[in-house]
Design a protein around this motif. Structure first.
Motif, PDB file in Angstrom:
ATOM      1  N   ASN A 123       0.884  -1.163   0.000  1.00 59.08           N
ATOM      2  CA  ASN A 123       0.000   0.000   0.000  1.00 59.08           C
ATOM      3  C   ASN A 123       0.923   1.214   0.000  1.00 59.08           C
ATOM      4  OD1 ASN A 123      -1.702   2.199   0.751  1.00 59.08           O
ATOM      5  ND2 ASN A 123      -3.179   0.759   1.570  1.00 59.08           N
ATOM      6  N   ALA A 124       1.178   1.736  -1.186  1.00 59.01           N
ATOM      7  CA  ALA A 124       2.218   2.752  -1.345  1.00 59.01           C
ATOM      8  C   ALA A 124       2.011   3.953  -0.437  1.00 59.01           C
ATOM      9  CB  ALA A 124       2.290   3.192  -2.811  1.00 59.01           C
ATOM     10  N   ASP A 125       0.781   4.420  -0.353  1.00 63.90           N
ATOM     11  CA  ASP A 125       0.503   5.593   0.470  1.00 63.90           C
ATOM     12  C   ASP A 125       0.746   5.297   1.945  1.00 63.90           C
ATOM     13  OD1 ASP A 125      -0.615   8.270   1.044  1.00 63.90           O
ATOM     14  OD2 ASP A 125      -2.243   7.132   1.946  1.00 63.90           O
ATOM     15  N   ILE A 126       0.262   4.147   2.405  1.00 64.20           N
ATOM     16  CA  ILE A 126       0.429   3.776   3.809  1.00 64.20           C
ATOM     17  C   ILE A 126       1.905   3.545   4.127  1.00 64.20           C
ATOM     18  CG2 ILE A 126      -0.083   2.022   5.556  1.00 64.20           C
ATOM     19  CD1 ILE A 126      -2.413   3.888   4.879  1.00 64.20           C
ATOM     20  N   ILE A 127       2.618   2.851   3.244  1.00 64.44           N
ATOM     21  CA  ILE A 127       4.036   2.553   3.489  1.00 64.44           C
ATOM     22  C   ILE A 127       4.833   3.841   3.640  1.00 64.44           C
ATOM     23  CG2 ILE A 127       6.135   1.679   2.387  1.00 64.44           C
ATOM     24  CD1 ILE A 127       4.493  -0.663   1.354  1.00 64.44           C
ATOM     25  N   LYS A 128       4.567   4.807   2.799  1.00 63.50           N
ATOM     26  CA  LYS A 128       5.293   6.080   2.877  1.00 63.50           C
ATOM     27  C   LYS A 128       5.045   6.763   4.218  1.00 63.50           C
ATOM     28  CE  LYS A 128       5.872  10.499   0.482  1.00 63.50           C
ATOM     29  NZ  LYS A 128       5.439  11.326  -0.685  1.00 63.50           N
ATOM     30  N   VAL A 132       3.219  -5.199   8.727  1.00 60.48           N
ATOM     31  CA  VAL A 132       2.151  -5.492   9.687  1.00 60.48           C
ATOM     32  C   VAL A 132       1.011  -4.489   9.559  1.00 60.48           C
ATOM     33  CG1 VAL A 132       1.593  -5.485  12.156  1.00 60.48           C
ATOM     34  CG2 VAL A 132       3.614  -6.714  11.326  1.00 60.48           C
ATOM     35  N   ILE A 133       1.347  -3.210   9.517  1.00 62.04           N
ATOM     36  CA  ILE A 133       0.299  -2.190   9.427  1.00 62.04           C
ATOM     37  C   ILE A 133      -0.336  -2.199   8.039  1.00 62.04           C
ATOM     38  CG2 ILE A 133      -0.160   0.299   9.518  1.00 62.04           C
ATOM     39  CD1 ILE A 133       1.975   0.437  11.741  1.00 62.04           C
ATOM     40  N   GLY A 134       0.478  -2.445   7.005  1.00 65.64           N
ATOM     41  CA  GLY A 134      -0.075  -2.571   5.662  1.00 65.64           C
ATOM     42  C   GLY A 134      -1.070  -3.716   5.563  1.00 65.64           C
ATOM     43  N   ALA A 135      -0.728  -4.857   6.156  1.00 67.91           N
ATOM     44  CA  ALA A 135      -1.637  -6.013   6.159  1.00 67.91           C
ATOM     45  C   ALA A 135      -2.910  -5.681   6.924  1.00 67.91           C
ATOM     46  CB  ALA A 135      -0.946  -7.231   6.769  1.00 67.91           C
ATOM     47  N   HIS A 136      -2.766  -5.024   8.058  1.00 70.56           N
ATOM     48  CA  HIS A 136      -3.942  -4.652   8.862  1.00 70.56           C
ATOM     49  C   HIS A 136      -4.855  -3.712   8.081  1.00 70.56           C
ATOM     50  CE1 HIS A 136      -6.380  -3.603  12.320  1.00 70.56           C
ATOM     51  NE2 HIS A 136      -6.122  -2.329  12.107  1.00 70.56           N
ATOM     52  N   ASP A 173     -12.001  -0.118   5.772  1.00 71.82           N
ATOM     53  CA  ASP A 173     -12.827   0.978   6.274  1.00 71.82           C
ATOM     54  C   ASP A 173     -12.136   1.733   7.408  1.00 71.82           C
ATOM     55  OD1 ASP A 173     -13.002  -1.295   7.895  1.00 71.82           O
ATOM     56  OD2 ASP A 173     -14.959  -0.706   8.703  1.00 71.82           O
ATOM     57  N   VAL A 174     -10.939   1.298   7.779  1.00 74.16           N
ATOM     58  CA  VAL A 174     -10.200   1.931   8.874  1.00 74.16           C
ATOM     59  C   VAL A 174      -9.248   2.972   8.301  1.00 74.16           C
ATOM     60  CG1 VAL A 174      -8.501   1.547  10.704  1.00 74.16           C
ATOM     61  CG2 VAL A 174     -10.358  -0.097  10.352  1.00 74.16           C
ATOM     62  N   ASP A 175      -9.235   4.153   8.891  1.00 75.49           N
ATOM     63  CA  ASP A 175      -8.313   5.209   8.481  1.00 75.49           C
ATOM     64  C   ASP A 175      -6.980   5.043   9.206  1.00 75.49           C
ATOM     65  OD1 ASP A 175     -10.202   6.425   6.809  1.00 75.49           O
ATOM     66  OD2 ASP A 175     -11.031   7.584   8.486  1.00 75.49           O
ATOM     67  N   TYR A 176      -5.900   5.247   8.476  1.00 76.13           N
ATOM     68  CA  TYR A 176      -4.572   5.152   9.087  1.00 76.13           C
ATOM     69  C   TYR A 176      -4.380   6.261  10.121  1.00 76.13           C
ATOM     70  CZ  TYR A 176       0.427   5.694   9.751  1.00 76.13           C
ATOM     71  OH  TYR A 176       1.670   5.830  10.324  1.00 76.13           O
ATOM     72  N   GLN A 177      -3.752   5.907  11.235  1.00 78.51           N
ATOM     73  CA  GLN A 177      -3.392   6.880  12.263  1.00 78.51           C
ATOM     74  C   GLN A 177      -1.939   6.663  12.677  1.00 78.51           C
ATOM     75  OE1 GLN A 177      -6.283   7.551  15.513  1.00 78.51           O
ATOM     76  NE2 GLN A 177      -7.511   5.948  14.573  1.00 78.51           N
TER      77      GLN A 177
END
Length: 239
Positions: free
Chosen positions: A72-77, A107-111, A117-121
């Motif tokens: 998840n490119a956005d999340i990984i960054k 781990v967070i990418g997999a989650h 429906d969960v927003d990254y924090q």
């Protein structure tokens, strides 16, 4: 401490069944770092107490984790930048902190991919960090992290945070009125810090070693989130 480690190891080395009652009783008083990761896995229910199917169950979990999409490119960054700041903050934690940001990213990418429906924090980094620190296997880090997230999500979705903050403020005014009045006079945004304290088990606020010690107790009792506001009051009383 060596005697305490020996007591934990006696329980963890049981061939057939882990005595969870004894494990919880010991863990309430603190878990040695050497066995903390293993103990937490049992306390959180990631590892079943019945060890008769342990290898089969573990393989199934690891296979499941390996098949989860983690990219998840956005999340990984975003995770990578937050992990750098987090590691800098935690550099004084006892022992050697795992410097591999890939574990956080995976781990967070997999989650996130399993819960779209969960927003990254950024707080996810702080909630994941103790597991990265004390658990060797990445899949086990993932399952402990997701178990904790499930506990928090269930409680936070059931009990409105504004109501929880209001209840906490009632306790705060009753127990430490002078400090509460001081905060109000100085126009401290109580809602801002109280919301974080109550929702995320002090993951961002406590020193790292203190946080893990607190979580030893929290994971070993049936109602940690009910106890949590009183722990927060205790911290305010201490300072």
């Amino acid at each position: 401490m060596s005697t305490l480690i020996h007591e934990f190891e006696d329980i963890l080395n049981a061939e057939v069944y882990i005595d969870l009652d004894k494990l919880r009783e010991l863990a309430r008083h603190g878990v040695p770092m050497k066995v903390r990761g293993e103990v937490w896995k049992y306390l959180l229910g990631v590892n079943p107490a019945d060890r008769s199917q342990e290898l089969t169950s573990q393989k199934a979990k690891y296979d499941e984790y390996n098949n989860i999409e983690k990219e998840n490119a956005d999340i990984i960054k975003r995770v990578r930048g937050e992990v750098i700041r987090y590691q800098h903050r935690m550099k004084n934690a006892s022992g050697t902190f795992n410097q591999n940001a890939n574990i956080f990213e995976n781990v967070i990418g997999a989650h996130m991919n399993r819960n779209r429906d969960v927003d990254y924090q950024p707080t996810f980094i702080y909630l994941c960090g103790p597991f990265v620190y004390c658990i060797k296997n990445e899949p086990d880090v993932y399952y402990c992290f997701t178990r904790l997230m499930a506990i928090l999500d269930e409680y936070n979705s059931t009990y409105n945070i504004n109501e929880r903050v209001a209840k906490f403020m009632t306790l705060f005014r009753a127990v430490i009125p002078d400090l509460c009045n001081y905060f109000e006079e100085e126009e401290v945004n109580i809602n801002e810090w109280a919301s974080s304290w109550l929702q995320f088990l002090l993951a961002k606020e406590l020193q790292f070693d203190d946080l893990m010690r607190l979580w030893d107790t929290y994971f070993s009792i049936p109602d940690p989130i009910e106890l949590h506001p009183y722990v927060c009051l205790g911290i305010l009383l201490a300072y």
